[in-house]
Design a protein around this motif. Structure first.
Motif, PDB file in Angstrom:
ATOM      1  N   PHE A 205       0.850  -1.183   0.000  1.00  0.00           N
ATOM      2  CA  PHE A 205       0.000   0.000   0.000  1.00  0.00           C
ATOM      3  C   PHE A 205       0.890   1.239   0.000  1.00  0.00           C
ATOM      4  O   PHE A 205       1.793   1.374   0.827  1.00  0.00           O
ATOM      5  CB  PHE A 205      -0.906   0.010   1.230  1.00  0.00           C
ATOM      6  N   SER A 206       0.626   2.125  -0.931  1.00  0.00           N
ATOM      7  CA  SER A 206       1.404   3.356  -1.067  1.00  0.00           C
ATOM      8  C   SER A 206       0.448   4.530  -1.220  1.00  0.00           C
ATOM      9  O   SER A 206      -0.768   4.358  -1.258  1.00  0.00           O
ATOM     10  CB  SER A 206       2.349   3.270  -2.275  1.00  0.00           C
ATOM     11  N   ARG A 207       1.009   5.700  -1.322  1.00  0.00           N
ATOM     12  CA  ARG A 207       0.212   6.900  -1.572  1.00  0.00           C
ATOM     13  C   ARG A 207       1.043   7.881  -2.384  1.00  0.00           C
ATOM     14  O   ARG A 207       2.277   7.855  -2.359  1.00  0.00           O
ATOM     15  CB  ARG A 207      -0.258   7.550  -0.269  1.00  0.00           C
ATOM     16  N   GLN A 208       0.381   8.759  -3.090  1.00  0.00           N
ATOM     17  CA  GLN A 208       1.063   9.751  -3.913  1.00  0.00           C
ATOM     18  C   GLN A 208       1.823  10.732  -3.039  1.00  0.00           C
ATOM     19  O   GLN A 208       1.332  11.194  -2.018  1.00  0.00           O
ATOM     20  CB  GLN A 208       0.053  10.496  -4.784  1.00  0.00           C
ATOM     21  N   GLY A 209       3.060  11.045  -3.447  1.00  0.00           N
ATOM     22  CA  GLY A 209       3.882  11.970  -2.702  1.00  0.00           C
ATOM     23  C   GLY A 209       4.646  11.343  -1.558  1.00  0.00           C
ATOM     24  O   GLY A 209       5.239  12.062  -0.766  1.00  0.00           O
ATOM     25  N   CYS A 210       4.661  10.016  -1.471  1.00  0.00           N
ATOM     26  CA  CYS A 210       5.379   9.313  -0.402  1.00  0.00           C
ATOM     27  C   CYS A 210       6.780   8.953  -0.894  1.00  0.00           C
ATOM     28  O   CYS A 210       6.924   8.085  -1.769  1.00  0.00           O
ATOM     29  CB  CYS A 210       4.615   8.057   0.015  1.00  0.00           C
ATOM     30  N   PRO A 211       7.853   9.586  -0.398  1.00  0.00           N
ATOM     31  CA  PRO A 211       9.202   9.293  -0.896  1.00  0.00           C
ATOM     32  C   PRO A 211       9.669   7.884  -0.550  1.00  0.00           C
ATOM     33  O   PRO A 211      10.379   7.254  -1.335  1.00  0.00           O
ATOM     34  CB  PRO A 211      10.064  10.358  -0.220  1.00  0.00           C
ATOM     35  N   TRP A 212       9.262   7.362   0.605  1.00  0.00           N
ATOM     36  CA  TRP A 212       9.692   6.016   0.978  1.00  0.00           C
ATOM     37  C   TRP A 212       8.983   4.962   0.134  1.00  0.00           C
ATOM     38  O   TRP A 212       9.525   3.857  -0.048  1.00  0.00           O
ATOM     39  CB  TRP A 212       9.443   5.784   2.466  1.00  0.00           C
ATOM     40  N   CYS A 213       7.799   5.284  -0.366  1.00  0.00           N
ATOM     41  CA  CYS A 213       7.129   4.360  -1.287  1.00  0.00           C
ATOM     42  C   CYS A 213       7.909   4.247  -2.598  1.00  0.00           C
ATOM     43  O   CYS A 213       8.019   3.158  -3.174  1.00  0.00           O
ATOM     44  CB  CYS A 213       5.699   4.832  -1.558  1.00  0.00           C
ATOM     45  N   LEU A 265      -0.770  -1.017  -4.472  1.00  0.00           N
ATOM     46  CA  LEU A 265      -2.112  -0.446  -4.363  1.00  0.00           C
ATOM     47  C   LEU A 265      -2.017   0.958  -3.782  1.00  0.00           C
ATOM     48  O   LEU A 265      -1.529   1.140  -2.669  1.00  0.00           O
ATOM     49  CB  LEU A 265      -3.004  -1.318  -3.470  1.00  0.00           C
ATOM     50  N   ASP A 266      -2.454   1.948  -4.555  1.00  0.00           N
ATOM     51  CA  ASP A 266      -2.487   3.319  -4.069  1.00  0.00           C
ATOM     52  C   ASP A 266      -3.702   3.492  -3.161  1.00  0.00           C
ATOM     53  O   ASP A 266      -4.812   3.076  -3.494  1.00  0.00           O
ATOM     54  CB  ASP A 266      -2.557   4.301  -5.242  1.00  0.00           C
ATOM     55  N   ALA A 267      -3.480   4.123  -2.006  1.00  0.00           N
ATOM     56  CA  ALA A 267      -4.552   4.244  -1.018  1.00  0.00           C
ATOM     57  C   ALA A 267      -5.712   5.085  -1.534  1.00  0.00           C
ATOM     58  O   ALA A 267      -6.861   4.870  -1.130  1.00  0.00           O
ATOM     59  CB  ALA A 267      -3.999   4.839   0.276  1.00  0.00           C
ATOM     60  N   ASN A 268      -5.451   6.041  -2.421  1.00  0.00           N
ATOM     61  CA  ASN A 268      -6.523   6.857  -2.971  1.00  0.00           C
ATOM     62  C   ASN A 268      -7.328   6.109  -4.017  1.00  0.00           C
ATOM     63  O   ASN A 268      -8.494   6.441  -4.255  1.00  0.00           O
ATOM     64  CB  ASN A 268      -5.950   8.136  -3.580  1.00  0.00           C
ATOM     65  N   GLU A 269      -6.733   5.126  -4.663  1.00  0.00           N
ATOM     66  CA  GLU A 269      -7.435   4.343  -5.676  1.00  0.00           C
ATOM     67  C   GLU A 269      -8.097   3.097  -5.091  1.00  0.00           C
ATOM     68  O   GLU A 269      -8.999   2.538  -5.711  1.00  0.00           O
ATOM     69  CB  GLU A 269      -6.453   3.950  -6.786  1.00  0.00           C
ATOM     70  N   LEU A 273      -9.950  -0.995   0.513  1.00  0.00           N
ATOM     71  CA  LEU A 273      -8.983  -1.979   0.970  1.00  0.00           C
ATOM     72  C   LEU A 273      -8.079  -1.402   2.057  1.00  0.00           C
ATOM     73  O   LEU A 273      -7.738  -2.088   3.027  1.00  0.00           O
ATOM     74  CB  LEU A 273      -8.141  -2.483  -0.200  1.00  0.00           C
ATOM     75  N   ALA A 274      -7.674  -0.154   1.879  1.00  0.00           N
ATOM     76  CA  ALA A 274      -6.849   0.483   2.911  1.00  0.00           C
ATOM     77  C   ALA A 274      -7.601   0.568   4.232  1.00  0.00           C
ATOM     78  O   ALA A 274      -7.022   0.374   5.313  1.00  0.00           O
ATOM     79  CB  ALA A 274      -6.414   1.872   2.449  1.00  0.00           C
ATOM     80  N   GLN A 275      -8.907   0.840   4.162  1.00  0.00           N
ATOM     81  CA  GLN A 275      -9.698   0.895   5.386  1.00  0.00           C
ATOM     82  C   GLN A 275      -9.930  -0.503   5.952  1.00  0.00           C
ATOM     83  O   GLN A 275      -9.907  -0.707   7.167  1.00  0.00           O
ATOM     84  CB  GLN A 275     -11.031   1.577   5.101  1.00  0.00           C
ATOM     85  N   GLN A 276     -10.156  -1.481   5.057  1.00  0.00           N
ATOM     86  CA  GLN A 276     -10.407  -2.842   5.517  1.00  0.00           C
ATOM     87  C   GLN A 276      -9.196  -3.423   6.246  1.00  0.00           C
ATOM     88  O   GLN A 276      -9.335  -4.085   7.271  1.00  0.00           O
ATOM     89  CB  GLN A 276     -10.772  -3.731   4.323  1.00  0.00           C
ATOM     90  N   PHE A 277      -8.001  -3.169   5.724  1.00  0.00           N
ATOM     91  CA  PHE A 277      -6.783  -3.689   6.345  1.00  0.00           C
ATOM     92  C   PHE A 277      -6.188  -2.711   7.370  1.00  0.00           C
ATOM     93  O   PHE A 277      -5.106  -2.961   7.890  1.00  0.00           O
ATOM     94  CB  PHE A 277      -5.736  -3.997   5.270  1.00  0.00           C
TER      95      PHE A 277
END
Length: 334
Positions: A205-213, A265-269, A273-277
């Motif tokens: 799980f990643s997100r936009q603008g995350c450098p560690w991702c 999997l991007d958290a915004n897309e 799933l991000a909420q479920q996990f």
């Protein structure tokens, strides 16, 4: 002898001295400045605004402080660099035009030569920007479909020529536009791979603008290649085609020698799933083992050694105890 530094200094002084004249003269200076502004607008028309600020603001309270600082600094540096590289040709054209007009009576052949060289350089930069802008225009997407360039999620695979690509819809070819319901196709492929247990599955799980991702992606790519090489060595054959890391079943009952499939999997897309996990940090990796075994979850960046240990631990993990009550397995979207 022509000295570029002296020429630039003399031109700069002439520019500032010419400002009062520009305010008092009538039409010619303003026409010249208007033409220079048009050239500036032409070169800055495709000014690329760096993405990532929205990603920093969204969910920033859950991100590590260092992640936010690095993302903001990277955004500022990229933004300033893009502005400088884009408007420099237009500024050069305006500077040359105004300097030539104000110093037209004192221009020597050497100064004219310097002006011509600067104008040629600025013209070359503008032509290069226009060429890059035309080349970056995406192909027309048919109505009702979505361009993969706008999607950040997908399965990471290796092509036959060794390139790493991302497939938002595993049923589509590389670069092919996807349907609006591409999330269901990606989640379906992911669910089937976990259920069959013939391949080891990793969800990131990643997100936009995350450098560690972004730093995590090369680690995942190296893990995919390493697993394919281990499978080839176990079978005593030569180097397999890179696509073999994603096609076919595992060797034997252990997933240690099974192909590795990685889904980003991007958290915004995939907010459900991000909420479920209960994803609260990015990146978060979920490593699956045999069917029925509890996946291992790791928050934050994982280096090569740490990821390899988690993969091996999950591959040999067993299902829950027999006496424990098991709930009926359900699909992700049901």
């Amino acid at each position: 002898e022509f000295r570029p530094l002296n020429f630039v200094m003399r031109s700069g002084r002439a520019f500032w001295r010419g400002l009062p004249m520009a305010r008092t003269s009538r039409a010619a200076p303003w026409c010249l400045l208007l033409a220079a502004a048009c050239a500036l607008a032409l070169s800055a028309g495709g000014l690329p605004f760096p993405q990532g600020a929205a990603g920093v603001a969204h969910g920033g309270t859950q991100a590590k402080f260092l992640d936010v600082v690095v993302a903001v600094v990277a955004f500022i540096v990229k933004f300033l660099f893009s502005i400088s590289a884009t408007i420099l040709p237009g500024i050069t054209v305006a500077f040359i035009g105004f300097t030539v007009y104000t110093r037209r009576q004192q221009m020597t052949p050497k100064l004219w030569l310097g002006v011509v060289l600067l104008a040629m350089g600025a013209g070359a930069l503008i032509a290069l920007q226009l060429k890059n802008a035309s080349a970056s225009v995406p192909d027309e997407v048919p109505p009702g479909l979505i361009s993969v360039d706008t999607i950040r999620s997908g399965e990471a695979i290796v092509t036959d020529d060794g390139r790493f690509v991302r497939l938002p819809d595993p049923t589509k070819a590389e670069g092919e536009p996807v349907d609006p319901g591409w999330q269901r196709s990606l989640a379906g492929a992911m669910t089937e791979a976990i259920r069959h247990g013939q391949e080891q599955v990793v969800l990131v799980f990643s997100r936009q603008g995350c450098p560690w991702c972004e730093r995590q992606k090369p680690v995942l790519e190296r893990a995919i290649v390493k697993r394919a090489q281990d499978i080839a060595g176990n079978h005593g054959g030569g180097e397999p085609a890179p696509a073999a890391a994603f096609i076919g079943g595992g060797a034997g009952s252990s997933l240690l020698m099974a192909p590795l499939r990685v889904f980003v999997l991007d958290a915004n897309e995939f907010p459900y799933l991000a909420q479920q996990f209960r994803i609260e940090a990015f990146p978060t990796s979920m490593v699956f083992g045999p069917p029925g075994a509890t996946p291992l979850v790791a928050q934050g960046y994982l280096d090569d050694d740490t990821l390899d240990k988690i993969l091996k631990t999950a591959a040999v993990s067993g299902p829950p105890a027999e006496g424990r009550q098991r709930r009926k397995r359900r699909g992700i979207f049901r």
